[in-house]
Design an enzyme around this catalytic site. Sequence first.
Site, PDB file in Angstrom:
ATOM      1  N   ASP A   1      29.237 -41.874  13.311  1.00  0.00           N
ATOM      2  CA  ASP A   1      28.926 -42.098  11.900  1.00  0.00           C
ATOM      3  C   ASP A   1      27.429 -42.344  11.730  1.00  0.00           C
ATOM      4  OD1 ASP A   1      31.581 -41.867  11.183  1.00  0.00           O
ATOM      5  OD2 ASP A   1      31.959 -44.029  11.260  1.00  0.00           O
TER       6      ASP A   1
ATOM      7  N   TYR B   1      31.906 -49.122  23.146  1.00  0.00           N
ATOM      8  CA  TYR B   1      31.152 -49.496  21.944  1.00  0.00           C
ATOM      9  C   TYR B   1      30.823 -50.985  21.959  1.00  0.00           C
ATOM     10  CZ  TYR B   1      33.019 -45.128  19.962  1.00  0.00           C
ATOM     11  OH  TYR B   1      33.356 -43.817  19.739  1.00  0.00           O
TER      12      TYR B   1
ATOM     13  N   ASP C   1      33.579 -49.974   6.538  1.00  0.00           N
ATOM     14  CA  ASP C   1      32.305 -50.332   7.168  1.00  0.00           C
ATOM     15  C   ASP C   1      31.296 -50.715   6.092  1.00  0.00           C
ATOM     16  OD1 ASP C   1      31.299 -47.968   6.097  1.00  0.00           O
ATOM     17  OD2 ASP C   1      31.264 -46.887   7.993  1.00  0.00           O
TER      18      ASP C   1
ATOM     19  N   ARG D   1      36.098 -48.688  13.113  1.00  0.00           N
ATOM     20  CA  ARG D   1      36.215 -49.165  11.730  1.00  0.00           C
ATOM     21  C   ARG D   1      37.645 -49.605  11.424  1.00  0.00           C
ATOM     22  NH1 ARG D   1      35.141 -44.698   7.949  1.00  0.00           N
ATOM     23  NH2 ARG D   1      35.153 -43.232   9.685  1.00  0.00           N
TER      24      ARG D   1
END
Length: 302
Positions: A49, A77, A91, A190
């Site tokens: 993203d 992550y 988000d 997310r």
Amino acid sequence: MSTARAKRTPPPSGLIIVDKPAEWTSHDVVAKLRGIAGTRKVGHAGTLDPMATGVLVVGVEKATRLLGHLALTEKGYDATIRLGQTTNTDDAEGEITASVPAGQVTEEDIRKGVATLTGPIMQIPPQVSAIKVNGERAYKRARAGEEVELKARQVTVSSFEITAVRRHGEFGDLVDVDASVSCSSGTYIRALARDLGADLGVGGHLTALRRTRVGPYDLSVAHTLEHLAAECVILPMADAVAAAFPRRDVTAEEAATVAHGGRLPALGAGSGPIGVFAPDGTLVALMEERGQVARSLAVFVP
């Protein structure tokens, strides 16, 4: 006299491991690298993203044929989840749709919530996602105001570790949870943020995301776009395949067979791609074992 520009020599086939900056789309990075590398044959192995930073694996020339296989590997992550606020995109890019004081949520509560989101889980992707619904991307329909119904999919969160819990806001009603996550391809961080907040009854969304790893490639081998503009570092295809997949060394005769689309006996290497190498170390192909035979997924030699 001809003024035609001399044809540019294409770059070697291989992978470029990029440390993607914030606010860039994955497509923006590919477009930039086409100019840096001097070729149109550039693609990426799994989007990030725009808000996110970190490891983006990019293939150049013949290595674009590896990307679909690399996209299926496990990813890592570092994330920050804000409890107490819900957004329409799950988000910080979206609009806040609900606020519930989260000051009463304890660290023990958070750890219990994280535990329920670890392992094989069923996850509903975010409304604003690239998943196709009746031939159209979900995010396009969601942004047009349509309520998109997405089906839950099984993903695996192999590790979901809390690294810090921070409280802020005038009355400590917002709680930021820093976490490190390792997960299968197709997992939305997310959605983890959204579901953690929902499970705790206060809502949640993602405020920061940095991808630290795609398969064997981590931030230690990633380069910024500024670095790549000065020196385009391309990991050779043979090295890339050897790092990402099991290796099978074959004889010259077997290499010739594979190069012409032939099959080999299976050796019991299990599911998933296998890198096949000739006696001189040349990458011949990616193969996959099914039953008693190994067949080619992609052949890289003429």
